[in-house]
Design an enzyme around this catalytic site. Sequence first.
Site, PDB file in Angstrom:
ATOM      1  N   LYS A 182       0.860  -1.179   0.000  1.00  0.00           N
ATOM      2  CA  LYS A 182       0.000   0.000   0.000  1.00  0.00           C
ATOM      3  C   LYS A 182       0.895   1.228   0.000  1.00  0.00           C
ATOM      4  O   LYS A 182       1.923   1.255   0.702  1.00  0.00           O
ATOM      5  CB  LYS A 182      -0.876  -0.018   1.260  1.00  0.00           C
ATOM      6  CG  LYS A 182      -1.837   1.159   1.382  1.00  0.00           C
ATOM      7  CD  LYS A 182      -2.701   1.042   2.629  1.00  0.00           C
ATOM      8  CE  LYS A 182      -3.720   2.149   2.761  1.00  0.00           C
ATOM      9  NZ  LYS A 182      -4.574   2.006   3.962  1.00  0.00           N
ATOM     10  N   SER A 184      -9.478   2.236   2.964  1.00  0.00           N
ATOM     11  CA  SER A 184      -8.566   2.934   2.086  1.00  0.00           C
ATOM     12  C   SER A 184      -7.582   2.025   1.370  1.00  0.00           C
ATOM     13  O   SER A 184      -6.950   2.444   0.405  1.00  0.00           O
ATOM     14  CB  SER A 184      -7.787   3.979   2.880  1.00  0.00           C
ATOM     15  OG  SER A 184      -6.993   3.354   3.880  1.00  0.00           O
ATOM     16  N   SER A 222      -9.736  -0.068   7.260  1.00  0.00           N
ATOM     17  CA  SER A 222      -9.186  -0.022   5.905  1.00  0.00           C
ATOM     18  C   SER A 222      -8.510  -1.284   5.396  1.00  0.00           C
ATOM     19  O   SER A 222      -8.133  -1.337   4.224  1.00  0.00           O
ATOM     20  CB  SER A 222      -8.215   1.139   5.772  1.00  0.00           C
ATOM     21  OG  SER A 222      -8.948   2.314   5.591  1.00  0.00           O
TER      22      SER A 222
HETATM   23  N1  GLN Z   1     -13.021   4.692   6.437  1.00  0.00           N
HETATM   24  C1  GLN Z   1     -12.306   5.144   7.593  1.00  0.00           C
HETATM   25  C2  GLN Z   1     -11.844   6.562   7.398  1.00  0.00           C
HETATM   26  O1  GLN Z   1     -12.090   7.104   6.361  1.00  0.00           O
HETATM   27  C3  GLN Z   1     -11.153   4.228   7.892  1.00  0.00           C
HETATM   28  C4  GLN Z   1      -9.926   4.508   7.123  1.00  0.00           C
HETATM   29  C5  GLN Z   1      -8.772   3.669   7.531  1.00  0.00           C
HETATM   30  O2  GLN Z   1      -8.933   2.669   8.232  1.00  0.00           O
HETATM   31  N2  GLN Z   1      -7.583   4.083   7.127  1.00  0.00           N
HETATM   32  O3  GLN Z   1     -11.243   7.140   8.265  1.00  0.00           O
END
Ligand code: GLN
Length: 491
Positions: free
Chosen positions: A82, A157, A181
Amino acid sequence: MNTVLHDLTVAQLASLLRARKVSALETAQHFLARAHATAALGAFLDFNEEVTLRQARAADVALAVGSATPLAALLGVPVAHKDIFVTRDFVSTAGSKMLAGYCSPFDATVVANLATQGMVTLGKLNCDEFAMGSSNENSAFGAVTNPWDRSRVPGGSSGGSAAAVAARLVPAATGTDTGGSIRQPASFCGVTGIKPTYGRASRYGMVAFASSLDQAGPLARSAEDCALLLSSMCGPDPDRDSTSLDLPAEDFTRSLSDSLAGLRIGIPKEFFGEGLAPDVRAAIDAALKEYEKLGARLVPISLPRTELSIPVYYIIAPAEASSNLSRFDGVKFGHRAAHYTDLTDMYKKTRAEGFGDEVKRRIMIGTYVLSHGYYDAYYLQAQKIRRMIADDFQQAFKLCDVIAGPVAPTVAWKLGEKNDNPVANYLADIFTLPASLAGLPGMSLPVGLGAARMPVGLQLIGNYLQEARLLNLAHRLQQATDWHLAKPEGF
Ligand code: GLN
């Protein structure tokens, strides 16, 4: 041989490499060719073929001299990272224009740990900007599409990671999970992913979003593969991450096949309320029945503050983000505006140009909740409720050994569907946020297809340091069923 290489799991590929039935070089070349041919998916952001092939050749040399000891279990197996992990040999952007073209002088600890195990880095994977998002549409470099249906989001993400693994562009990938994410994109793309206990994996070299929540983990096609990668990713890093746990590296494959007889699986009633789509519920129920067949017992439990996890997370995460992202000022890292009148003007223009809408929104929310007069009303209250959410889990774990439920209320939605409504995106995080706020390990494994024949993931949440138990549960289900073998058409 090449026609099936990409269908092999990490475990299968590793043993084939060790038996020298295939070389690391031809494996790397095969996956690189697939990744290039499938560029339209938007999963990859950067390649460095020279470095990849060099690493593959080095793996072949090690394999030839027979140094493939059990320690170097992953020798020659490709992995992709990632783009929130910094890498010396690949551009590291965190999905942001702010870091476009940025080259780090070092590798993140997780990246280095996997390289030590002989994994070959294929490239960097797209993600939401600074890992903020649930659909991968917040990337400054374009959205990733879901290989199961190209008109849908892959989740976020870690959307690039999940899509690349689902499309068999790479056998495994790294991801990070701050509020879901790893779990949510794994669920949306029909792959397996695990977020370990907070502190298990070093955060050194992970571009920081919300430091008290950020945690690294693997995405792959099976629980066994996740266990192999996680064993290499984790471990103490006291000199470089003060929150890394002082625990020796563990072999998370050690109890994969343990019996589930008598195991108590807690079913939180708050995870099965009105908001849960019936197609998702049907797949989850079928998986829970399988667990009963395997000897486990379902126990009703309650996590009464589940709903509060959304406002709590969306105060704490932006608060930490507003502080973490202050380093992107045009002086120390990345982008700087070309024209400005003085220092303040340079800061303003640089940050206005470099950050996307969602990142700006969170910086503003975070700055607001930390400001004098609002700190007590919002930030402090959120911290208190965060502690109560963690306590609720400890109450629940008196009644059960693990917790199971959905990862997300629905299957992957259409690209653009929630773009005008950030709150709709936030609400979809309801089932992943509680474990994140408590710092507990959580995972997602595919348990069927729901609406529009899109994958559904089952979430398993364990008590602190219970990753091996979660992987055991996931592995046993994957031995008994073949939901994890389903693959998107055309890949
Ligand atoms: N969807 C959540 C956010 O937008 C989690 C994102 C994540 O885990 N990096 O913060």
